[in-house]
Structures are given as C-alpha cells and as structure tokens.
Design a protein around this motif. Sequence first.
Motif, short mmCIF file in Angstrom:
data_model
loop_
_atom_site.label_atom_id
_atom_site.label_comp_id
_atom_site.label_asym_id
_atom_site.label_seq_id
_atom_site.Cartn_x
_atom_site.Cartn_y
_atom_site.Cartn_z
N ALA A 48 0.77 -1.15 -0.03
CA ALA A 48 0.06 0.17 0.02
C ALA A 48 0.73 1.10 -0.03
N ALA A 49 1.95 1.18 0.85
CA ALA A 49 2.87 2.21 0.87
C ALA A 49 3.51 2.61 -0.45
N ALA A 50 3.77 1.42 -1.11
CA ALA A 50 4.33 1.82 -2.65
C ALA A 50 3.50 2.34 -3.50
N VAL A 51 2.24 1.89 -3.48
CA VAL A 51 1.11 2.36 -4.14
C VAL A 51 0.76 3.91 -4.00
N VAL A 52 0.82 4.40 -2.87
CA VAL A 52 0.66 5.83 -2.62
C VAL A 52 1.50 6.63 -2.88
N THR A 53 3.03 6.08 -2.72
CA THR A 53 4.21 6.88 -3.11
C THR A 53 4.17 7.11 -4.75
N LEU A 54 3.91 6.03 -5.37
CA LEU A 54 3.76 6.10 -6.82
C LEU A 54 2.86 7.12 -7.40
N ALA A 56 1.55 9.41 -5.65
CA ALA A 56 1.94 10.87 -5.28
C ALA A 56 2.94 11.51 -6.22
N ALA A 57 3.84 10.44 -6.48
CA ALA A 57 4.84 10.89 -7.65
C ALA A 57 4.45 11.36 -8.95
N GLN A 58 3.42 10.61 -9.34
CA GLN A 58 2.63 10.86 -10.60
C GLN A 58 1.79 12.14 -10.55
N ALA A 59 1.11 12.55 -9.47
CA ALA A 59 0.34 13.80 -9.20
C ALA A 59 1.21 14.89 -9.54
#
Length: 288
Positions: A48-54, A56-59
Amino acid sequence: MSLITNVMDHSLDDGYAEAAARKKDPGGRGLPKTLRARLVLAGGLVLAAAVVTLGAAQAREAAPVVAKERQELIDRIDRETASADKLQRSVDALRADVGARQRQALSHSGDDAGADLVGVLSGATAVHGPGVKLVVDDAKEASTGGDGDPRISSGFSDTGRVRDRDMQRVVNGLWQSGAEAIAINGQRLTALSAIRAAGDAILVDNRPLVPPYTVLAVGDGQRLSSRFQNSADGLYLHALQDDYGIRTAISVENDLKLPAAPTVILRTAQPAGTSAQPNAQKTEKGTS
C-alpha cells in the motif's frame, strides 16, 4: 510407574519438537498462525505504501501540466471577453451614430419625437425615468419537490428555485401593468426577447442569468407597482413567496437607467412603401 511412562512418552521437550518441525518445513508453513498473520499484514502495508508513493509522484508530475492548461484556458477566456467587449463598444458607437443621423434626417420633417419613441419602444435606445425595481431570488433553503409537484415538471429539481416560467409571468405582468421598458439583470427586453430554461439556468435572449434577478421597469412608479401587485401575475409571485419561500422585494424608484438591447434585428417587417423579401424568415416569438 506413571512418572516413568510420562518420561518415556515425552523424551524431548516442546522447544526441541518445534525446532525439529521448522527444519522439516523450511517454507514457513509450519509457523504459528499469529506470526503468519503479522507477516501478511506487513507485506500488505508495504504494498500500500508503494502504491501511495507512486500515485503521489505521478500527481506531482501531472500538476504543472494541469496548471498550465488551466492558465491557458483562463487567458483564452480573458482574450475572448476583451474582444467581445471591444465589439460591443463598436456596436454602441455605431448605434449612437445611426440614431444621431436618423434624428437629423427626421428633424427636417418634424418627426424627430416619433423616431425617439420608436427607439424606446423597440429597445434600440437606452432610456431612463421613474419606475419600479423588483428583485426575485431563490429560497434560502430550497426543498426538493416530491413526485407530481407541478413546479418540477419543467426540469427544475428544486421547488425553491426561480424558474423561467416564473420570470415570464413577472415580465408579462409588468408589461400589462403599464411598463414602458424592462430589463432583467441589465439585459434589455424587446419584442423579440425570449425567456427560456437550459437545465437549471434561466436564459434571456440566450444569455444566462444568475440570481438574484433584478427587474427594472420604467413607467409610472406608484401606479405600476400597485397594478402589478394586484394583478394575477403579482398574486402568483406572492403565492410563490408564501408556498416555496422564494424571496421578492419591490420598490418605487425615481430614476432608473436601462441600457439599449445588444441587437435589434427585423426579420420580416419592411418599411412602408418597399416590397417584402420573398424568402424572409419568420419573426421570432416574443417573451414566452
């Protein structure tokens, strides 16, 4: 004898037995259920942390692009608005020049006053004078109408919202009560004006209006006010206020200023003495 039997049956303690089981099951299938659950939870949290980080980076990467597109749209709107304002000023200047030339031409025939009257009645010229100011606004807390409510038959989901049919009745009531010129939110009404609905918006000559709706009517102020409030359309507006909470306020004014209509186009009528166009379009209906 029972002690000897117990020692023989349990020659290894539980710790040795668990260690031997782990050696036989190196994949961890023999781990305690609690430990396995914790490992699964930890793995899920990491994912889940990896998905959120990815995300946020795309945003962050897309934010500058969205901001740029938004600014470009705002700039385009500003340019088009400025262009429309410039054209409107040109139209006003040309209208004033045409009016001056008409008055000059008619002054020789002594019909200057008639030309001014035609301009006032057609909405082609700005006017001022005494009259009434009527403000109509939506209810503060509009309630959603139930099934079968006649006020939601035209597509408006809120019974506390002012509809196009309400404004039509207001305007027609003012005309019948003696108004000589009417404008809604600065939009001058003519014989070709139409008040319609587009979704939940009210359009006057295809221009969207927003509440509150300020109706200015030039005429005999006191007489116009009393005649309108006692008319069927005035009583209808009063019923909307009592039944649905629509807010209204009417006042007599000493001097109202109404602008000229943006465009006054004749589609069928021709000056006397000239032949009509064979393919002339039909005249639009008035306020409906």
